[in-house]
Write an enzyme that holds these catalytic residues in place. Structure first.
Site, PDB file in Angstrom:
ATOM      1  CE  LYS A 526      -3.828  -0.038   1.911  1.00 55.60           C
ATOM      2  NZ  LYS A 526      -5.116  -0.040   2.557  1.00 55.60           N
ATOM      3  CG  ASP A 621     -13.146   4.166   5.863  1.00 56.18           C
ATOM      4  OD1 ASP A 621     -14.390   4.153   5.729  1.00 56.18           O
ATOM      5  OD2 ASP A 621     -12.366   4.338   4.912  1.00 56.18           O
TER       6      ASP A 621
END
Ligand SMILES: *[C@@H]1O[C@H](CO)[C@@H](O)[C@H](O)[C@H]1NC(C)=O
Ligand SMILES: *[C@@H]1O[C@H](CO)[C@@H](O)[C@H](O)[C@H]1NC(C)=O
Ligand SMILES: *[C@@H]1O[C@H](CO)[C@@H](O)[C@H](O)[C@H]1NC(C)=O
Ligand SMILES: *[C@@H]1O[C@H](CO)[C@@H](O)[C@H](O)[C@H]1NC(C)=O
Ligand SMILES: *[C@@H]1O[C@H](CO)[C@@H](O)[C@H](O)[C@H]1NC(C)=O
Ligand SMILES: *[C@@H]1O[C@H](CO)[C@@H](O)[C@H](O)[C@H]1NC(C)=O
Ligand SMILES: *[C@@H]1O[C@H](CO)[C@@H](O)[C@H](O)[C@H]1NC(C)=O
Ligand SMILES: *[C@@H]1O[C@H](CO)[C@@H](O)[C@H](O)[C@H]1NC(C)=O
Ligand SMILES: *[C@@H]1O[C@H](CO)[C@@H](O)[C@H](O)[C@H]1NC(C)=O
Ligand SMILES: *[C@@H]1O[C@H](CO)[C@@H](O)[C@H](O)[C@H]1NC(C)=O
Length: 774
Positions: A526, A621
């Site tokens: 990532k 989230d």
């Protein structure tokens, strides 16, 4: 959403107003004295008020007349020291109730009453009441229940019953029943923090202002002024318990018994004045289901209809009679040397079909043998539970609470027991070496204690990691390296083939597929963008914190790169995409049991973040895109611990930065502090999506009312039309209702009303039983 949100009202109106005026001749007037064994009787002569036996002395209370007066239904100031039989209760001429003990002390009874009292009465309901000059009740024992409510009595919202200590001592005992402000009626051990993990029975209702009421015909109901929510008894579906002969000769009583079980009894009076008792209903069948019935490190079995406590291997009773006080280790612990040396002091003893309370400090996938050795070598591990379904190893510190046999789960308990040799045998060392070893060992122990005292429990995990790093070459029985790897940017560029294959894009930046060890081990890399300017050292510290999380429902961070402004994270590769692909992709829809399992997986991962990390990690989230599926379709949460890196100015102006539209809790838009409950909210939405296999917002829905899933689900729930959510599917309606309820509970507007993730799990696992609705 406003229709779902629930606001608490302060309960002010009394539930039952049918308290009859006492007849003139049953009134007790000022200027009356009461001494043992005298008592004041109700007009029916079934209830008496006076001195009853309490431990070695007496207390003031109310009992049922007959059968040696052993059924005490109320005790005044039950935890005060018992008085002697020479004590008198003096209802003085000026209208005060005083307790005169031998030492001449005076003590007001019913202190909350506004004096003066005009008269008192023991009512046929078993209520003792004090009246003012207008014959209005100014104090009554029904407002202060101890362990019992009688027919006509209510346990009000926020109130509690506490069991008695034992048959002869009615002071506060080991369990309580709480009519919680959230609407749930719950049983807890008295010594617990009333955490949801402590609860061993609940009605699973939630809503406004519910009370527990036993009416005069023996119906035990949960209701508020406007609504009957649940009927605990009679069970309308069972013909045997229909109770239509509302007999004037029958008295009903619901008591939290000494053993922690809430039961309903009837007492039917015969012509000759004595009564026969029957048990009409009981919250649980066996004391073995009561959390804390057996103390620490012991478990319960039913022998000849009698609950008996047994010690776990390697333990002896603290006090064999009564044996409910728990067990302690019968060996001395070795110092914490770490690794194989530590293992030499212990052996593992296995017990089948066991489980216990509390979340483990370590939960990872591995074989049972590895689990054994991992616990042996870890000086913080007292025992481990091995879950054969998941091949997961859950390590736990001592003492163990709420241990019980559970054949359904099929867990194996691995208990560390000491070998009889208490010190290592230093055969090849000289005496001086022995002394040194002892010193070093005790030094280490002292250090550990200091560390424990200073940093609490979490330092243990850090220490576990440290010594694992030290023992790099030893086989630790762990499937993968525990430490994080530090990568260079070029290494990762090579591993991802120049960031060629993009797997997806999240709020933090793009994710690329990569391979380590010459491409043999797949990883996801990532590349973080849009970050707060963060020092390299802070970033590393943060990564280490994330790297220390070990849970089978969290995506594992393998390493990271922090070079200049570049920040990259390396995760294990999840081969089956995200939960969003699974739920909203049109190819195949996971079946109902799969979905229930996934919902539990996600909940367990969030619970770990909230409760088992050094500092609670709020994910911020939670959404199906951030939940990834591994080779075996286990759900794992990704992107946790990163929320704090997002630029703070974005959070105020652009809610998409923290959280995703449709999943964010309402408090993000208000000026109130953010807590773990924002994740609970998002989880609630995800849960409803899992139930219905559709997105929370679907503008292509067939009807306008179906566009927003949460409102649609609520409508179906309120109309009892839940089947409309899963048309065309084979679904167990009980579990559907359960999941919907939990989902709706999680998305309440007010954060404090949302359950903790721990409650969510207990409810989904069915440990909190729903009560049949009328
Ligand atoms: C009660 O008081 C009487 C006299 O006042 C005394 O003889 C007796 O021992 C007392 N009883 C108890 C149980 O203290
Ligand atoms: C009840 O508890 C008290 C206080 O712990 C104890 O002294 C007494 O022996 C107990 N009685 C019974 C019958 O267990
Ligand atoms: C009673 O409960 C119902 C259902 O939960 C709720 O809608 C209603 O507002 C409650 N009424 C009061 C007065 O608390
Ligand atoms: C007690 O409650 C049950 C169930 O709600 C009801 O049918 C019955 O009429 C009630 N009895 C009285 C005396 O109110
Ligand atoms: C009553 O029992 C029948 C079968 O025994 C069952 O199908 C039904 O769902 C039950 N109803 C309730 C309200 O529990
Ligand atoms: C109570 O009454 C029943 C009959 O109604 C009788 O069999 C029993 O012996 C009585 N018990 C006592 C303690 O008087
Ligand atoms: C208690 O046992 C009976 C019969 O064995 C069973 O029908 C009932 O469901 C059990 N109740 C609870 C609360 O486990
Ligand atoms: C501890 O208890 C176990 C049984 O649980 C027993 O086998 C062992 O010998 C005991 N050890 C000591 C040191 O008493
Ligand atoms: C440890 O336990 C295993 C099996 O449970 C047994 O074979 C072994 O002899 C034990 N070791 C010691 C030192 O008691
Ligand atoms: C554990 O539970 C399983 C499944 O009910 C049963 O077959 C087995 O005999 C149990 N084992 C023990 C030791 O009780």
């Amino acid at each position: 959403m406003a229709s779902i949100s629930i606001v608490f009202l302060v309960l002010s109106i009394a539930f039952v107003c049918g308290i009859a005026q006492p007849k003139q001749d049953s009134q007790i007037s000022p200027g009356t004295l009461l001494t043992y064994p005298g008592s004041w009787l109700s007009p029916s002569k079934r209830f008496a008020f006076g001195f009853h036996q309490q431990g070695s002395g007496f207390a003031v209370g109310i009992w049922l007349v007959g059968k040696d007066n052993t059924i005490i239904v109320w005790t005044e100031n039950r935890d005060d020291p018992p008085v002697t039989s020479n004590t008198t209760l003096d209802f003085t001429k000026d209208g005060k109730l005083l307790l005169r003990t031998e030492q001449g002390q005076k003590q007001l009874i019913a202190t909350s009453a506004t004096y003066p009292v005009s008269f008192a009465a023991v009512l046929d309901s078993g209520n003792f009441a004090l009246y003012d000059k207008d014959s209005k009740i100014i104090w009554q024992s029904f407002d202060y229940p101890t362990d019992t409510i009688l027919g006509g009595q209510t346990l009000f919202n926020g109130g509690q019953l506490s069991s008695s200590l034992n048959k002869s001592d009615h002071s506060t005992g080991r369990f309580h029943l709480s009519m919680q402000s959230d609407g749930n009626l719950v049983l807890y051990p008295a010594t617990s923090k009333d955490d949801v993990g402590d609860a061993y029975w609940a009605t699973y209702n939630y809503g406004l202002g519910f009370n527990l009421h036993l009416n005069s015909t023996g119906s035990l109901i949960i209701s508020n002024e406007s609504n009957l929510e649940a009927v605990l008894y009679p069970d309308f579906n069972s013909s045997s318990s229909i109770n239509l002969n509302s007999n004037r000769n029958t008295i009903y009583r619901a008591t939290l018994d000494i053993d922690g079980i809430f039961r309903l009894y009837s007492h039917t009076y015969h012509e000759n004045g004595n009564y026969s008792v029957s048990r009409l209903w009981s919250a649980l069948n066996s004391s073995c289901e009561v959390n804390g019935f057996c103390g620490f490190n012991s478990f319960c079995t039913v022998d000849n209809n009698q609950a008996v406590c047994h010690c776990l291997p390697g333990h002896d009773f603290v006090n064999p009679d009564p044996n409910i006080l728990g067990c302690e280790r019968n060996f001395s612990e070795a110092g914490c040397n770490g690794g194989k040396e530590n293992a030499a002091f212990y052996n593992i003893s296995t017990v089948e079909n066991m489980t216990w309370g509390d979340t483990p400090y370590f939960d990872e996938k591995m074989s049972m043998e590895d689990c054994s050795s991992s616990c042996l070598e870890d000086c913080n591990c007292g025992a481990a539970l091995f879950d054969h379904d998941y091949n997961s190893c859950q390590k736990q510190n001592f003492p163990l609470r709420y241990v019980r046999r559970d054949e359904k789960k099929g867990y194996t308990a691995l208990l560390k027991v000491g070998l009889n040799q208490k010190k290592p045998q230093p055969s090849v060392f000289s005496k001086i070496a022995t002394v040194q070893i002892v010193l070093i060992t005790s030094g280490f122990t002292i250090l550990s204690c200091v560390a424990l005292a200073t940093f609490g429990r979490f330092i243990l995990k850090i220490r576990v990691l440290t010594y694992k790093r030290l023992l790099k070459n030893g086989n630790l029985g762990l499937p993968e390296e525990v430490t994080l790897r530090l990568f260079t940017y070029n290494e990762l560029k090579r591993a991802t083939n120049g960031f060629k294959e993009e797997l997806g894009k999240g709020s933090f930046g793009a994710v690329y597929k990569g391979g380590l060890n010459k491409g043999k081990k797949l990883v996801a890399v990532k590349r973080l963008e849009k970050l707060v300017e963060e020092g390299e050292r802070e970033f590393r510290a943060e990564m280490r914190a994330i790297g220390r999380t070990h849970h089978r429902n969290l995506v594992r961070l393998l390493g990271f790169c922090a070079e200049g402004t570049k920040r990259l994270l390396v995760y294990e590769f999840m081969s089956n995409g995200s939960l969003a692909d699974l739920l909203f992709g049109a190819i195949w829809r996971p079946d109902w049991n799969e979905r229930l399992r996934i919902a539990l997986d996600v909940a367990r991962g969030i619970l770990y973040l909230h409760e088992e990390c050094e500092a609670p990690i709020i994910h911020c989230d939670i959404k199906p895109r951030n939940i990834l599926m591994d080779d075996c379709w286990n759900a794992k949460i990704s992107d946790f611990g990163l929320a704090k890196f997002l630029m703070s100015d974005q959070t105020r102006t652009f809610t998409g930065a923290r959280g995703t539209r449709g999943y964010v809790a309402p408090e993000w838009h208000k000026n109130i502090p953010i807590s773990v409950k924002v994740d609970v909210y998002s989880y609630g939405i995800v849960l409803l999506e899992i139930v219905c296999c559709r997105k929370n917002i679907d503008v292509n829905a067939s009807a306008a009312e179906e566009i927003v899933l949460s409102s649609w689900v609520y409508k179906c729930f309120a109309a009892r039309d839940l089947y409309r959510l899963v048309i065309g599917e084979e679904v167990d309606m009980m579990s559907l209702e359960k999941m919907v309820k939990v989902g709706l509970w999680c998305i309440q507007e007010e954060p404090a009303l949302r359950p903790s993730m721990r409650s969510v799990i207990l409810m989904l696992e069915g440990k909190w039983m729903p009560v049949k609705r009328k």
